[in-house]
Design an enzyme around this catalytic site. Structure first.
Site, mmCIF file in Angstrom:
data_model
loop_
_atom_site.group_PDB
_atom_site.id
_atom_site.type_symbol
_atom_site.label_atom_id
_atom_site.label_comp_id
_atom_site.label_asym_id
_atom_site.label_seq_id
_atom_site.Cartn_x
_atom_site.Cartn_y
_atom_site.Cartn_z
ATOM 1 N N GLY A 77 0.836 -1.365 0.106
ATOM 2 C CA GLY A 77 0.010 -0.006 0.009
ATOM 3 C C GLY A 77 0.902 1.095 -0.018
ATOM 4 N N GLY A 94 -1.116 7.817 1.029
ATOM 5 C CA GLY A 94 -1.196 8.076 2.544
ATOM 6 C C GLY A 94 0.142 7.423 3.426
ATOM 7 N N GLY A 107 1.755 4.707 3.509
ATOM 8 C CA GLY A 107 2.720 3.825 2.966
ATOM 9 C C GLY A 107 3.651 4.849 1.941
ATOM 10 N N SER A 162 -4.549 -0.334 14.425
ATOM 11 C CA SER A 162 -5.100 0.864 14.672
ATOM 12 C C SER A 162 -5.608 0.982 16.039
ATOM 13 C CB SER A 162 -6.161 1.224 13.681
ATOM 14 O OG SER A 162 -7.121 2.013 14.141
ATOM 15 N N TYR A 177 -13.843 -3.197 10.366
ATOM 16 C CA TYR A 177 -12.639 -2.444 10.644
ATOM 17 C C TYR A 177 -11.996 -2.773 11.762
ATOM 18 C CZ TYR A 177 -8.826 0.986 10.365
ATOM 19 O OH TYR A 177 -7.518 1.488 10.322
HETATM 20 N N1 LIG Z 1 -5.103 7.435 8.581
HETATM 21 C C1 LIG Z 1 -5.281 6.969 9.924
HETATM 22 O O1 LIG Z 1 -5.752 7.834 10.633
HETATM 23 C C2 LIG Z 1 -5.049 5.435 10.158
HETATM 24 C C3 LIG Z 1 -5.407 5.135 11.606
HETATM 25 C C4 LIG Z 1 -5.101 3.931 11.979
HETATM 26 C C5 LIG Z 1 -4.410 2.989 11.155
HETATM 27 N N2 LIG Z 1 -4.390 3.372 9.913
HETATM 28 C C6 LIG Z 1 -3.997 2.064 8.928
HETATM 29 O O2 LIG Z 1 -2.752 2.619 8.288
HETATM 30 C C7 LIG Z 1 -2.748 2.069 6.973
HETATM 31 C C8 LIG Z 1 -2.611 2.837 5.749
HETATM 32 O O3 LIG Z 1 -3.781 3.618 5.536
HETATM 33 P P1 LIG Z 1 -3.887 4.941 5.137
HETATM 34 O O4 LIG Z 1 -4.370 5.909 6.145
HETATM 35 O O5 LIG Z 1 -2.458 5.366 4.572
HETATM 36 O O6 LIG Z 1 -4.932 4.719 3.791
HETATM 37 P P2 LIG Z 1 -5.160 5.170 2.298
HETATM 38 O O7 LIG Z 1 -4.450 6.382 2.009
HETATM 39 O O8 LIG Z 1 -6.316 4.789 1.851
HETATM 40 O O9 LIG Z 1 -3.834 4.034 2.006
HETATM 41 C C9 LIG Z 1 -4.220 2.562 1.863
HETATM 42 C C10 LIG Z 1 -3.321 1.853 0.947
HETATM 43 O O10 LIG Z 1 -3.786 0.544 0.779
HETATM 44 C C11 LIG Z 1 -3.736 0.076 -0.336
HETATM 45 N N3 LIG Z 1 -4.809 -0.986 -0.709
HETATM 46 C C12 LIG Z 1 -6.338 -0.917 -0.225
HETATM 47 N N4 LIG Z 1 -6.856 -2.067 -0.554
HETATM 48 C C13 LIG Z 1 -5.651 -2.837 -1.204
HETATM 49 C C14 LIG Z 1 -5.759 -4.192 -1.767
HETATM 50 N N5 LIG Z 1 -7.135 -5.007 -1.865
HETATM 51 N N6 LIG Z 1 -4.711 -4.690 -2.104
HETATM 52 C C15 LIG Z 1 -3.340 -4.003 -1.922
HETATM 53 N N7 LIG Z 1 -3.506 -2.732 -1.395
HETATM 54 C C16 LIG Z 1 -4.514 -1.933 -1.085
HETATM 55 C C17 LIG Z 1 -4.134 1.098 -1.090
HETATM 56 O O11 LIG Z 1 -3.781 1.065 -2.601
HETATM 57 P P3 LIG Z 1 -4.813 1.164 -3.795
HETATM 58 O O12 LIG Z 1 -4.282 2.451 -4.532
HETATM 59 O O13 LIG Z 1 -4.453 -0.008 -4.356
HETATM 60 O O14 LIG Z 1 -6.104 1.552 -3.269
HETATM 61 C C18 LIG Z 1 -3.329 2.292 -0.286
HETATM 62 O O15 LIG Z 1 -2.098 2.479 -0.975
HETATM 63 C C19 LIG Z 1 -3.991 0.961 7.029
HETATM 64 O O16 LIG Z 1 -3.565 -0.439 7.496
HETATM 65 C C20 LIG Z 1 -5.013 1.799 8.173
HETATM 66 O O17 LIG Z 1 -5.674 0.675 8.570
HETATM 67 C C21 LIG Z 1 -4.514 4.518 9.364
#
Ligand SMILES: NC(=O)c1ccc[n+]([C@@H]2O[C@H](COP(=O)([O-])OP(=O)(O)OC[C@H]3O[C@@H](n4cnc5c(N)ncnc54)[C@H](OP(=O)(O)O)[C@@H]3O)[C@@H](O)[C@H]2O)c1
Length: 301
Positions: free
Chosen positions: A21, A25, A27, A138, A164
């Protein structure tokens, strides 16, 4: 000690990180910071165009590869194609509080994408990971209940935030159980190229960070659970970076932000829920995950 920042990442030249990912975000932030420290990154994503845009902005080598964690066939194809060793695997990709749907394998989408896909990926790559596995969870894991007999919400009413939260609690149960299994397996034969005696497994969470995934849910419930003001993605990435690179980040722990309610701040080792340390549920989840994915780990229970 002053708060840990990206400037404290130790030099990473010669080290290879696999970041799932990485196309957006956290990643993407993690990829950019690791490259700035000299690392080589294998960035996985579904949308390779977006992955290439991150690679173009990075200061070091980034290979962009396709991986859909919601499809076990894609996980297997990816793992078969990855022949080189990886120092650190960062299980970051995830979906957040999406409406009910199922993956290619018929799994509820959160548990399928956020836990079963990474479980299969980690198991298939385990003999190639030299240093550590970091699994991103999370703070909302506290709302979750893992029901190994009902991972897919067929006996419970589906609620997207609870689905989730279940998947994020599963991330912690998995990260801690993997560490116990590494411990039980004992040290591997010495690898002259490795800096550490054997891999460790730990978890990390970003607090609340203003990413696409976090912003997507504009409902009242979503804003309430997200907890108001979100910190910039670069701050949210710090606990992941600390977990992935700091020499004193210990196996079997979780790294999160040091602020109030772990919502923002700089990385430190944080407490996670009592349920996340429940070894009985962890073992049942492991067995069910092996059954559902068909991936059996070499490490014993
Ligand atoms: N942001 C927060 O406040 C927060 C808080 C707690 C935990 N987290 C955790 O942090 C991690 C990253 O989240 P983020 O906030 O950076 O969200 P994000 O911007 O939506 O990024 C999520 C990433 O996951 C990838 N992804 C989604 N579905 C996928 C699939 N089926 N196969 C492969 N890749 C997939 C997306 O790539 P595509 O382009 O392929 O969709 C994207 O690169 C997650 O595990 C989330 O639970 C985030």
């Amino acid at each position: 000690m002053p708060p840990w920042t990206a400037a404290d990442i130790p030099p990473q030249r010669g080290r290879v990180f696999l970041v799932t990912g990485g196309s957006s975000g956290l990643g993407a932030e993690v990829t950019l910071a690791l490259c700035a420290a000299g690392a080589e990154v294998i960035l996985t994503c579904r949308d390779e165009e977006r992955g290439r845009a991150v690679a173009a902005a990075a200061q070091g080598p980034v290979q962009v590869r396709h991986l859909d964690l919601a499809d076990l066939a894609s996980v297997r194809t990816f793992a078969e194609g990855l022949t080189e060793p990886v120092d650190v695997l960062i299980n970051n990709a995830g979906v957040m509080a999406v409406p009910h749907s199922v993956t290619a394998d018929g799994f509820e989408r959160h548990i399928g994408t956020n836990h079963l896909g990474p479980f299969a990926l980690t198991g298939l790559l385990l003999d190639r990971v030299r240093d550590r596995v970091v699994t991103v969870t999370s703070g909302l894991h506290r709302l979750g209940r893992v029901r190994p007999d009902d991972l897919h919400f067929t006996r419970r009413r589906y609620q997207r935030w609870l689905a989730y939260a279940q998947s994020k609690l599963a991330n912690l149960l998995f990260a801690y159980e993997l560490e116990r299994r590494f411990d039980n397996a004992g040290p591997p034969p010495p690898d002259p190229e490795s800096r550490t005696p054997g891999p460790i497994s730990l978890a990390a969470h970003p607090g609340v960070a203003a990413t696409e995934g976090q912003r997507r849910d504009t409902s009242f419930q979503g804003r309430l659970l997200a907890g108001g003001r979100a910190q910039p993605p670069a701050m949210g990435a710090l606990p992941l970076l600390y977990a992935a690179t700091a020499a004193d980040a210990a196996g079997g722990t979780c790294i999160g932000p040091d602020g109030l309610f772990q919502r923002n701040g700089h990385p430190e080792t944080v407490a996670t829920s009592v349920r996340s340390h429940d070894t009985k549920t962890a073992r049942r989840l492991w067995e069910e995950s092996e059954r559902a994915t068909g991936v059996r780990y070499p490490t014993g229970g």
